[in-house]
Scaffold this motif. Sequence first.
Motif, PDB file in Angstrom:
ATOM      1  N   SER A  92      -3.983   3.114 -10.215  1.00 17.35           N
ATOM      2  CA  SER A  92      -3.437   3.038  -8.855  1.00 17.35           C
ATOM      3  C   SER A  92      -4.513   3.329  -7.814  1.00 17.35           C
ATOM      4  O   SER A  92      -4.548   2.694  -6.749  1.00 17.35           O
ATOM      5  CB  SER A  92      -2.236   3.971  -8.694  1.00 17.35           C
ATOM      6  OG  SER A  92      -2.587   5.317  -8.933  1.00 17.35           O
TER       7      SER A  92
ATOM      8  N   LEU B  76       2.202   1.834  -3.418  1.00 16.40           N
ATOM      9  CA  LEU B  76       1.110   2.145  -4.336  1.00 16.40           C
ATOM     10  C   LEU B  76       0.631   3.585  -4.140  1.00 16.40           C
ATOM     11  O   LEU B  76       0.404   4.316  -5.113  1.00 16.40           O
ATOM     12  CB  LEU B  76      -0.038   1.152  -4.097  1.00 16.40           C
ATOM     13  CG  LEU B  76      -1.187   1.164  -5.074  1.00 16.40           C
ATOM     14  CD1 LEU B  76      -0.692   0.962  -6.504  1.00 16.40           C
ATOM     15  CD2 LEU B  76      -2.173   0.073  -4.699  1.00 16.40           C
TER      16      LEU B  76
ATOM     17  N   TYR C  78       0.803  -1.226   0.000  1.00 20.64           N
ATOM     18  CA  TYR C  78       0.000   0.000   0.000  1.00 20.64           C
ATOM     19  C   TYR C  78       0.839   1.280   0.000  1.00 20.64           C
ATOM     20  O   TYR C  78       0.563   2.180  -0.806  1.00 20.64           O
ATOM     21  CB  TYR C  78      -1.003  -0.007   1.167  1.00 20.64           C
ATOM     22  CG  TYR C  78      -1.781   1.270   1.234  1.00 20.64           C
ATOM     23  CD1 TYR C  78      -2.849   1.495   0.365  1.00 20.64           C
ATOM     24  CD2 TYR C  78      -1.440   2.285   2.120  1.00 20.64           C
ATOM     25  CE1 TYR C  78      -3.543   2.685   0.394  1.00 20.64           C
ATOM     26  CE2 TYR C  78      -2.129   3.468   2.156  1.00 20.64           C
ATOM     27  CZ  TYR C  78      -3.183   3.665   1.295  1.00 20.64           C
ATOM     28  OH  TYR C  78      -3.870   4.848   1.325  1.00 20.64           O
TER      29      TYR C  78
ATOM     30  N   TYR D 141      -9.281  -1.369  -3.981  1.00 17.36           N
ATOM     31  CA  TYR D 141      -9.373  -2.823  -3.885  1.00 17.36           C
ATOM     32  C   TYR D 141      -8.759  -3.307  -2.569  1.00 17.36           C
ATOM     33  O   TYR D 141      -9.287  -4.202  -1.913  1.00 17.36           O
ATOM     34  CB  TYR D 141      -8.672  -3.477  -5.084  1.00 17.36           C
ATOM     35  CG  TYR D 141      -8.572  -4.972  -4.983  1.00 17.36           C
ATOM     36  CD1 TYR D 141      -9.679  -5.781  -5.238  1.00 17.36           C
ATOM     37  CD2 TYR D 141      -7.374  -5.584  -4.618  1.00 17.36           C
ATOM     38  CE1 TYR D 141      -9.595  -7.156  -5.131  1.00 17.36           C
ATOM     39  CE2 TYR D 141      -7.279  -6.957  -4.512  1.00 17.36           C
ATOM     40  CZ  TYR D 141      -8.392  -7.744  -4.764  1.00 17.36           C
ATOM     41  OH  TYR D 141      -8.306  -9.117  -4.652  1.00 17.36           O
TER      42      TYR D 141
ATOM     43  N   SER E   4      -7.731   2.706  -8.159  1.00 16.50           N
ATOM     44  CA  SER E   4      -8.593   1.519  -8.131  1.00 16.50           C
ATOM     45  C   SER E   4      -7.954   0.395  -7.327  1.00 16.50           C
ATOM     46  O   SER E   4      -8.633  -0.304  -6.558  1.00 16.50           O
ATOM     47  CB  SER E   4      -8.876   1.033  -9.556  1.00 16.50           C
ATOM     48  OG  SER E   4      -9.526   2.033 -10.288  1.00 16.50           O
ATOM     49  N   TRP E   5      -6.653   0.243  -7.479  1.00 14.78           N
ATOM     50  CA  TRP E   5      -5.940  -0.788  -6.745  1.00 14.78           C
ATOM     51  C   TRP E   5      -5.974  -0.494  -5.239  1.00 14.78           C
ATOM     52  O   TRP E   5      -6.184  -1.391  -4.423  1.00 14.78           O
ATOM     53  CB  TRP E   5      -4.509  -0.876  -7.249  1.00 14.78           C
ATOM     54  CG  TRP E   5      -3.748  -2.111  -6.845  1.00 14.78           C
ATOM     55  CD1 TRP E   5      -4.141  -3.092  -5.975  1.00 14.78           C
ATOM     56  CD2 TRP E   5      -2.456  -2.485  -7.297  1.00 14.78           C
ATOM     57  NE1 TRP E   5      -3.177  -4.048  -5.852  1.00 14.78           N
ATOM     58  CE2 TRP E   5      -2.111  -3.697  -6.666  1.00 14.78           C
ATOM     59  CE3 TRP E   5      -1.550  -1.910  -8.174  1.00 14.78           C
ATOM     60  CZ2 TRP E   5      -0.901  -4.332  -6.881  1.00 14.78           C
ATOM     61  CZ3 TRP E   5      -0.343  -2.555  -8.393  1.00 14.78           C
ATOM     62  CH2 TRP E   5      -0.033  -3.761  -7.744  1.00 14.78           C
TER      63      TRP E   5
END
Length: 184
Positions: A73, A8, A5, A79, A75-76
């Motif tokens: 990124s 990201l 995280y 998620y 969206s990830w």
Amino acid sequence: MESAYPYLKSLHIIFVVSWFAGLFYLPRLFIYHTEAHTKPEPARGILLAEYRKNEKLLFNAIMVPAMWLTILSASWMLYLIPAWLEQSWMHLKLTFVAGVVAYHFYCRKLIYELRQDHFRHSSFQLRLWNEVATILLFAIVFLVVLKNALDWIYGVVGLLVFALVIMMAVRLVKRRREQKQQKP
């Protein structure tokens, strides 16, 4: 997966900065492009060709990839932390992000119009348009940092005041520029 995280998030911030760099600069190119249209030849032809090339390159090589990498990124991250989608501040933030995406695609429309020598907006109107990305960025950053949509009313009022200050500043700069041009 959660250990990824911070990396990201760092990449997301870099992509957002890259995207907004283009969103801030492209309307400036529109302003210069529009003002070049009034210049005499051969300067007009040279400048218009250069602005067309620079607008296309900035949009396609920087802004489009940065936009998609920002969305990917984000969206990830959603998620990895889906609970954010249940929070009202995130709903409001995503609304502002949708505004940024709409701004992005309207800029693409302006590129196509200017490429066809269709100068629908004055340079003053484009100066105001240039500030829309700033206003959206302020709204998104404050929402992300404060994570509080209950204070969104204060935020919207503050945003409107900020927008008015920017518009007045643009008008003031325009007036000063015109006064300088009128002096012998």
